[in-house]
Motif scaffolding. Structure first.
Motif, PDB file in Angstrom:
ATOM      1  N   ILE A   1      52.600  19.020 -18.244  1.00  0.00           N
ATOM      2  CA  ILE A   1      52.339  18.966 -19.898  1.00  0.00           C
ATOM      3  C   ILE A   1      50.880  19.430 -20.256  1.00  0.00           C
TER       4      ILE A   1
ATOM      5  N   PHE B   1      56.824  17.438 -13.734  1.00  0.00           N
ATOM      6  CA  PHE B   1      56.852  17.647 -15.093  1.00  0.00           C
ATOM      7  C   PHE B   1      55.375  18.022 -15.644  1.00  0.00           C
TER       8      PHE B   1
ATOM      9  N   GLY C   1      48.064   4.882 -19.673  1.00  0.00           N
ATOM     10  CA  GLY C   1      48.666   3.860 -18.898  1.00  0.00           C
ATOM     11  C   GLY C   1      50.093   4.387 -18.580  1.00  0.00           C
ATOM     12  N   THR C   2      50.585   3.502 -17.766  1.00  0.00           N
ATOM     13  CA  THR C   2      51.836   3.951 -16.928  1.00  0.00           C
ATOM     14  C   THR C   2      52.984   4.121 -17.719  1.00  0.00           C
TER      15      THR C   2
ATOM     16  N   PHE D   1      53.259   4.880 -24.350  1.00  0.00           N
ATOM     17  CA  PHE D   1      52.147   4.943 -23.516  1.00  0.00           C
ATOM     18  C   PHE D   1      50.773   4.665 -24.419  1.00  0.00           C
TER      19      PHE D   1
ATOM     20  N   GLN E   1      44.477  14.907 -29.460  1.00  0.00           N
ATOM     21  CA  GLN E   1      45.223  15.828 -28.748  1.00  0.00           C
ATOM     22  C   GLN E   1      46.593  15.902 -29.208  1.00  0.00           C
TER      23      GLN E   1
ATOM     24  N   GLU F   1      40.152  17.605 -12.119  1.00  0.00           N
ATOM     25  CA  GLU F   1      40.034  16.292 -11.665  1.00  0.00           C
ATOM     26  C   GLU F   1      39.817  16.304 -10.115  1.00  0.00           C
TER      27      GLU F   1
ATOM     28  N   PHE G   1      44.263  20.643 -22.155  1.00  0.00           N
ATOM     29  CA  PHE G   1      44.328  19.941 -20.983  1.00  0.00           C
ATOM     30  C   PHE G   1      45.754  20.015 -20.352  1.00  0.00           C
TER      31      PHE G   1
ATOM     32  N   LEU H   1      45.864  13.523 -15.505  1.00  0.00           N
ATOM     33  CA  LEU H   1      44.967  14.763 -15.962  1.00  0.00           C
ATOM     34  C   LEU H   1      44.809  15.583 -14.755  1.00  0.00           C
TER      35      LEU H   1
ATOM     36  N   HIS I   1      58.676  15.536 -26.536  1.00  0.00           N
ATOM     37  CA  HIS I   1      57.357  15.415 -26.049  1.00  0.00           C
ATOM     38  C   HIS I   1      56.623  14.295 -26.666  1.00  0.00           C
TER      39      HIS I   1
ATOM     40  N   TYR J   1      34.047  17.150 -25.217  1.00  0.00           N
ATOM     41  CA  TYR J   1      35.532  16.727 -25.436  1.00  0.00           C
ATOM     42  C   TYR J   1      35.973  15.597 -24.405  1.00  0.00           C
TER      43      TYR J   1
ATOM     44  N   PHE K   1      50.344  17.361 -28.167  1.00  0.00           N
ATOM     45  CA  PHE K   1      51.021  17.635 -26.644  1.00  0.00           C
ATOM     46  C   PHE K   1      51.915  18.526 -26.954  1.00  0.00           C
ATOM     47  N   GLY K   2      52.138  19.388 -25.832  1.00  0.00           N
ATOM     48  CA  GLY K   2      53.411  20.243 -25.826  1.00  0.00           C
ATOM     49  C   GLY K   2      54.519  19.348 -25.190  1.00  0.00           C
ATOM     50  N   PRO K   3      55.714  20.118 -25.150  1.00  0.00           N
ATOM     51  CA  PRO K   3      57.108  19.592 -24.828  1.00  0.00           C
ATOM     52  C   PRO K   3      57.209  19.480 -23.232  1.00  0.00           C
TER      53      PRO K   3
ATOM     54  N   GLN L   1      53.299  14.921 -14.699  1.00  0.00           N
ATOM     55  CA  GLN L   1      53.613  13.494 -14.785  1.00  0.00           C
ATOM     56  C   GLN L   1      55.066  13.539 -13.411  1.00  0.00           C
TER      57      GLN L   1
ATOM     58  N   GLN M   1      56.112   7.571 -13.622  1.00  0.00           N
ATOM     59  CA  GLN M   1      54.846   7.390 -13.492  1.00  0.00           C
ATOM     60  C   GLN M   1      54.063   7.960 -14.857  1.00  0.00           C
ATOM     61  N   SER M   2      52.653   7.562 -15.111  1.00  0.00           N
ATOM     62  CA  SER M   2      52.167   8.069 -16.321  1.00  0.00           C
ATOM     63  C   SER M   2      51.778   9.711 -16.192  1.00  0.00           C
ATOM     64  N   LEU M   3      51.186  10.097 -17.244  1.00  0.00           N
ATOM     65  CA  LEU M   3      50.453  11.573 -17.178  1.00  0.00           C
ATOM     66  C   LEU M   3      49.194  11.178 -16.390  1.00  0.00           C
TER      67      LEU M   3
ATOM     68  N   TYR N   1      48.395  18.314 -17.653  1.00  0.00           N
ATOM     69  CA  TYR N   1      48.757  17.037 -17.137  1.00  0.00           C
ATOM     70  C   TYR N   1      49.993  17.138 -16.151  1.00  0.00           C
TER      71      TYR N   1
END
Lengths: 118, 115
Positions: free
Chosen positions: B93, B91, A109-110, A90, B104, B59, B34, B46, A43, A103, B106-108, B38, B42-44, B36
């Motif tokens: 997250i 995926f 970013g990608t 990232f 923050q 969002e 939060f 939200l 992760h 918060y 993050f979880g797996p 993915q 590509q990126s994460l 997310y």
């Protein structure tokens, strides 16, 4: 709204080579900046962060990043990479301070895939 | 450091069924969690922000009736994908944080495959 761009999508380096990954952000106010790393099958982990103060921040595993406000950049560097640095990196940003309103959500970013060849 | 877990790590389901994903902060109390998504290469992105005891903030473009989020306690948030379709395969997250600490954890992640 903020945005983050990482220009290098895939970087391949030999061990011991120097690394610099670009990150530029767009936002009208002050920001917190982060670099996260995601090793294969694992992760996201925080590599380093910048909130304020010295614009050159040092993170784990020999990584550092420099915040250049005039360029809206937060590039990640490492003088000598190792095979174990193979991962996806990232860059991320959150608004800070008066813009916070609670918060903050993180904009990523990608990502840049780094492959280090032994 | 702070640890966030997700369960399950992998789920395969039939189209039309609902899937619940749990996110837990194991060694700290998370005032905010939060979610997310993915996509490959590509990126994460939200999806939503949830504060304990209140409704989640989604969002733009995320259907709140499809992605139900519950943050019932300071250590648990759940994401339910209702009436899942193949395009929901992704995926997912979660991350957790505490007000006043602007980092923050993050979880797996949970990989969802809808057939």
């Amino acid at each position: 709204a903020q945005s983050v761009s990482q220009h290098n999508h895939h970087v391949i380096l030999s061990e011991a080579a120097s690394l610099e990954l670009g990150c530029n952000y767009s936002y009208g106010g002050t920001v917190n900046l982060f670099w996260y790393v995601q090793y294969p099958g694992q992760h996201l982990q925080l590599l380093l962060k910048y909130f304020s103060g010295d614009p050159l921040v040092k993170g784990i595993k020999g990584f550092e990043a420099e915040f250049i406000k005039s360029k809206f950049s937060f590039n990640l560097r490492k003088p000598s990479v190792q095979w174990s640095d193979t991962a996806e990196y990232f860059c991320a940003v959150t608004p800070r301070g008066a813009d916070s309103g609670g918060y903050q959500k993180v904009t990523f970013g990608t990502g840049t895939k780094l492959q280090v060849i032994p | 450091g702070a640890v966030v877990s997700q369960h399950p790590s992998w789920v395969i389901c039939k189209s039309g069924t609902s899937v619940k994903i749990e996110c837990r902060s194991l060694d700290f109390q998370a005032t905010t969690m939060f979610w997310y998504r993915q996509f490959p290469k590509q990126s994460l992105m939200l999806m939503a922000t949830s504060n304990e005891g209140s409704k989640a903030t989604y969002e733009q473009g995320v259907e709140k009736d499809k992605f139900l989020i519950n943050h019932a306690s300071l250590t648990l948030s759940t994401l339910t994908v209702t009436s899942a379709h193949p395009e929901d395969s992704s995926f997912y997250i979660c991350s957790a944080g505490t007000v006043g600490e602007e980092t923050q954890y993050f979880g797996p992640g949970t990989r969802l495959l809808v057939l």
